[in-house]
Design an enzyme around this catalytic site. Structure first.
Site, PDB file in Angstrom:
ATOM      1  N   GLY A   8       2.496  23.791 -26.867  1.00 21.65           N
ATOM      2  CA  GLY A   8       1.119  23.706 -26.358  1.00 21.65           C
ATOM      3  C   GLY A   8       0.786  24.887 -25.466  1.00 21.65           C
ATOM      4  N   ALA A   9       1.241  26.075 -25.886  1.00 18.98           N
ATOM      5  CA  ALA A   9       1.183  27.240 -24.987  1.00 18.98           C
ATOM      6  C   ALA A   9       0.023  28.197 -25.278  1.00 18.98           C
ATOM      7  CB  ALA A   9       2.511  27.993 -25.044  1.00 18.98           C
TER       8      ALA A   9
ATOM      9  N   SER B   6       2.879  13.294 -15.802  1.00 21.29           N
ATOM     10  CA  SER B   6       1.599  13.285 -15.085  1.00 21.29           C
ATOM     11  C   SER B   6       1.707  12.287 -13.944  1.00 21.29           C
ATOM     12  CB  SER B   6       0.473  12.858 -16.035  1.00 21.29           C
ATOM     13  OG  SER B   6      -0.684  12.509 -15.308  1.00 21.29           O
TER      14      SER B   6
ATOM     15  N   ARG C  17      -3.020  27.842 -24.384  1.00 17.41           N
ATOM     16  CA  ARG C  17      -3.977  27.858 -23.266  1.00 17.41           C
ATOM     17  C   ARG C  17      -3.444  26.960 -22.149  1.00 17.41           C
ATOM     18  NH1 ARG C  17      -8.846  23.682 -25.154  1.00 17.41           N
ATOM     19  NH2 ARG C  17      -7.768  21.844 -24.376  1.00 17.41           N
TER      20      ARG C  17
ATOM     21  N   VAL D 236       3.402  19.464 -32.809  1.00 13.71           N
ATOM     22  CA  VAL D 236       4.584  18.717 -32.358  1.00 13.71           C
ATOM     23  C   VAL D 236       4.692  17.313 -32.966  1.00 13.71           C
ATOM     24  CG1 VAL D 236       4.788  19.977 -30.180  1.00 13.71           C
ATOM     25  CG2 VAL D 236       3.468  17.837 -30.240  1.00 13.71           C
TER      26      VAL D 236
ATOM     27  N   ILE E  17      -5.068  19.471 -12.420  1.00 14.30           N
ATOM     28  CA  ILE E  17      -4.827  20.920 -12.507  1.00 14.30           C
ATOM     29  C   ILE E  17      -5.966  21.570 -13.300  1.00 14.30           C
ATOM     30  CG2 ILE E  17      -3.159  22.708 -13.168  1.00 14.30           C
ATOM     31  CD1 ILE E  17      -1.987  20.666 -11.140  1.00 14.30           C
TER      32      ILE E  17
ATOM     33  N   LYS F  51       2.818   8.959 -20.732  1.00 14.21           N
ATOM     34  CA  LYS F  51       3.423   9.669 -19.602  1.00 14.21           C
ATOM     35  C   LYS F  51       4.524   8.825 -18.949  1.00 14.21           C
ATOM     36  CE  LYS F  51       1.051  13.446 -20.099  1.00 14.21           C
ATOM     37  NZ  LYS F  51       1.722  14.666 -20.563  1.00 14.21           N
TER      38      LYS F  51
ATOM     39  N   TYR G  77      -2.765   7.364 -22.675  1.00  9.09           N
ATOM     40  CA  TYR G  77      -2.215   8.533 -21.977  1.00  9.09           C
ATOM     41  C   TYR G  77      -1.173   8.076 -20.945  1.00  9.09           C
ATOM     42  CZ  TYR G  77      -2.301  12.972 -19.313  1.00  9.09           C
ATOM     43  OH  TYR G  77      -1.963  14.158 -18.676  1.00  9.09           O
TER      44      TYR G  77
HETATM   45  P1  NAP Z   1      -4.697  21.917 -22.320  1.00 11.83           P
HETATM   46  O1  NAP Z   1      -5.292  23.132 -21.740  1.00 11.83           O
HETATM   47  O2  NAP Z   1      -5.556  21.018 -23.134  1.00 11.83           O
HETATM   48  O3  NAP Z   1      -3.407  22.349 -23.138  1.00 11.83           O
HETATM   49  C1  NAP Z   1      -2.720  21.484 -23.987  1.00 11.83           C
HETATM   50  C2  NAP Z   1      -2.316  22.264 -25.208  1.00 11.83           C
HETATM   51  O4  NAP Z   1      -1.563  21.404 -26.089  1.00 11.83           O
HETATM   52  C3  NAP Z   1      -3.537  22.750 -26.003  1.00 11.83           C
HETATM   53  O5  NAP Z   1      -3.403  24.082 -26.371  1.00 11.83           O
HETATM   54  C4  NAP Z   1      -3.525  21.834 -27.203  1.00 11.83           C
HETATM   55  O6  NAP Z   1      -4.094  22.388 -28.374  1.00 11.83           O
HETATM   56  C5  NAP Z   1      -2.030  21.639 -27.402  1.00 11.83           C
HETATM   57  N1  NAP Z   1      -1.757  20.558 -28.323  1.00 11.83           N
HETATM   58  C6  NAP Z   1      -2.482  19.420 -28.553  1.00 11.83           C
HETATM   59  N2  NAP Z   1      -1.956  18.728 -29.552  1.00 11.83           N
HETATM   60  C7  NAP Z   1      -0.890  19.429 -29.994  1.00 11.83           C
HETATM   61  C8  NAP Z   1       0.062  19.229 -31.031  1.00 11.83           C
HETATM   62  N3  NAP Z   1       0.003  18.152 -31.833  1.00 11.83           N
HETATM   63  N4  NAP Z   1       1.014  20.151 -31.221  1.00 11.83           N
HETATM   64  C9  NAP Z   1       1.074  21.251 -30.442  1.00 11.83           C
HETATM   65  N5  NAP Z   1       0.206  21.502 -29.450  1.00 11.83           N
HETATM   66  C10 NAP Z   1      -0.764  20.597 -29.228  1.00 11.83           C
HETATM   67  O7  NAP Z   1      -4.121  20.974 -21.179  1.00 11.83           O
HETATM   68  P2  NAP Z   1      -3.133  21.234 -19.944  1.00 11.83           P
HETATM   69  O8  NAP Z   1      -3.794  20.664 -18.773  1.00 11.83           O
HETATM   70  O9  NAP Z   1      -2.637  22.620 -19.920  1.00 11.83           O
HETATM   71  O10 NAP Z   1      -1.963  20.229 -20.342  1.00 11.83           O
HETATM   72  C11 NAP Z   1      -0.604  20.597 -20.469  1.00 11.83           C
HETATM   73  C12 NAP Z   1       0.246  19.376 -20.164  1.00 11.83           C
HETATM   74  O11 NAP Z   1       0.062  19.002 -18.796  1.00 11.83           O
HETATM   75  C13 NAP Z   1      -0.105  18.149 -20.983  1.00 11.83           C
HETATM   76  O12 NAP Z   1       1.069  17.459 -21.357  1.00 11.83           O
HETATM   77  C14 NAP Z   1      -0.924  17.310 -20.024  1.00 11.83           C
HETATM   78  O13 NAP Z   1      -0.885  15.935 -20.323  1.00 11.83           O
HETATM   79  C15 NAP Z   1      -0.232  17.619 -18.719  1.00 11.83           C
HETATM   80  N6  NAP Z   1      -1.033  17.352 -17.521  1.00 11.83           N
HETATM   81  C16 NAP Z   1      -2.219  17.974 -17.306  1.00 11.83           C
HETATM   82  C17 NAP Z   1      -2.935  17.701 -16.139  1.00 11.83           C
HETATM   83  C18 NAP Z   1      -4.235  18.380 -15.807  1.00 11.83           C
HETATM   84  O14 NAP Z   1      -4.892  17.967 -14.849  1.00 11.83           O
HETATM   85  N7  NAP Z   1      -4.636  19.425 -16.492  1.00 11.83           N
HETATM   86  C19 NAP Z   1      -2.422  16.788 -15.224  1.00 11.83           C
HETATM   87  C20 NAP Z   1      -1.213  16.169 -15.491  1.00 11.83           C
HETATM   88  C21 NAP Z   1      -0.515  16.452 -16.634  1.00 11.83           C
HETATM   89  P3  NAP Z   1      -5.627  21.988 -28.728  1.00 11.83           P
HETATM   90  O15 NAP Z   1      -6.437  22.536 -27.626  1.00 11.83           O
HETATM   91  O16 NAP Z   1      -5.848  22.633 -30.036  1.00 11.83           O
HETATM   92  O17 NAP Z   1      -5.664  20.480 -28.772  1.00 11.83           O
END
Ligand code: NAP
Length: 252
Positions: free
Chosen positions: A12-13, A141, A15, A63, A190, A161, A157
């Site tokens: 998921g890298a 999370s 963005r 994934v 975040i 988690k 979700y």
């Molecule tokens: P994000 O910007 O939406 O990044 C998540 C990435 O995962 C996106 O590029 C997404 O692609 C990709 N993804 C989705 N489905 C996938 C799949 N089947 N196979 C491979 N990649 C896939 O969100 P983020 O905030 O950076 O999240 C990263 C992690 O941190 C996640 O596990 C999230 O639950 C966790 N997290 C985030 C927050 C927050 O506040 N941001 C807080 C707690 C935990 P698409 O865009 O194409 O779907």
């Protein structure tokens, strides 16, 4: 150069936090496999790493698809010969009232956020076990359960988690004999595209921030520094831990 000669896979890298994890690990010397559903965006991250003198490859990997994960691991081994670090990061957060949530929506979240972590961890751990060393970092999370807060409209979700935390502890015990450390990170809110929906509503954003003592969202890089710590030998006695990084949210 804390990760000189280390090989890291970040899922998921393309963005968000996955992107900054890849950049920070590469800055510390790791050769990084930048993977996501969209290859094009991964290549942009790879270009960024290379322009700073680092090494990386882009690999398309959904994934939820075991074959694509096996291909990702094979490409990592073909190019870099080993896998030292896996950052299980790919995830989705789709808001939906529980009474209206469909089975398909439940499955989609669990497939990506939990089964995807299992599949990637297993595929990488098989290689790490052979070399008797490795590090797995699972991004959970604060919405992982047992924290004194219930999070409405994201039951799937939260279940995923919480599952990640349980899996992290189980793997830490099972993989310790292979010298593989497994830890989880539980971020609060975040600044990534994942929270765009919350940001669209200033009132709900303000309500969320009111619960955070530092009264701001975290920067992706702040979480990446924790990923770096857990990936490096500086955390050599840590396994089975869940590290919260939330501006004090859970302390209130
Ligand atoms: P994000 O910007 O939406 O990044 C998540 C990435 O995962 C996106 O590029 C997404 O692609 C990709 N993804 C989705 N489905 C996938 C799949 N089947 N196979 C491979 N990649 C896939 O969100 P983020 O905030 O950076 O999240 C990263 C992690 O941190 C996640 O596990 C999230 O639950 C966790 N997290 C985030 C927050 C927050 O506040 N941001 C807080 C707690 C935990 P698409 O865009 O194409 O779907």
């Amino acid at each position: 150069m804390q990760l000189k000669d280390k090989i890291a896979i970040v899922t998921g890298a393309r963005r968000g936090m996955g992107r900054t994890h890849a950049l920070v690990l590469a800055k510390e010397g790791a050769k990084v496999v930048v993977s996501d559903i969209s290859l094009e965006d991964c290549e942009k991250v790879v270009d960024e790493i290379k322009s700073s003198g680092g090494q990386a490859i882009a690999v398309k990997c959904d994934v939820t698809k075991k074959q694509e994960i096996e291909k990702m691991v094979k490409e990592a081994l073909d190019k870099f010969e080993k896998i030292d670090i896996l950052v299980n990061n790919a995830g989705i957060a789709e808001f939906k009232a529980f009474l209206e949530m469909t089975e398909e929506e439940w499955d989609r979240t669990l497939d990506i956020n939990l089964k995807g972590y299992f599949l990637c961890a297993q595929a990488c751990a098989k290689e790490m076990a052979k070399q008797k060393s490795g590090v797995i970092i699972n991004i959970a999370s604060v919405a992982m359960g047992q924290v004194g807060i219930g999070f409405p409209n994201i039951a799937h979700y939260c279940a995923s988690k919480g599952g990640i935390v349980g899996m992290t502890e189980a793997l830490a015990v099972e993989l310790a004999p292979y010298n593989i450390r497994v830890n989880a990170i539980a971020p609060g809110m975040i600044e990534t595209p994942m929270i765009d929906t919350i940001k669209e509503d200033p009132k709900s954003m303000e309500a969320m921030l009111a619960r955070v003592p530092m009264h701001r969202v975290g920067k992706p890089e702040e979480v990446s520094e924790l990923v770096l710590f857990l990936a490096s030998d500086k955390s050599s006695y840590m396994t089975g831990s869940v590290v919260v990084i939330d501006g004090g949210w859970l302390a209130t």
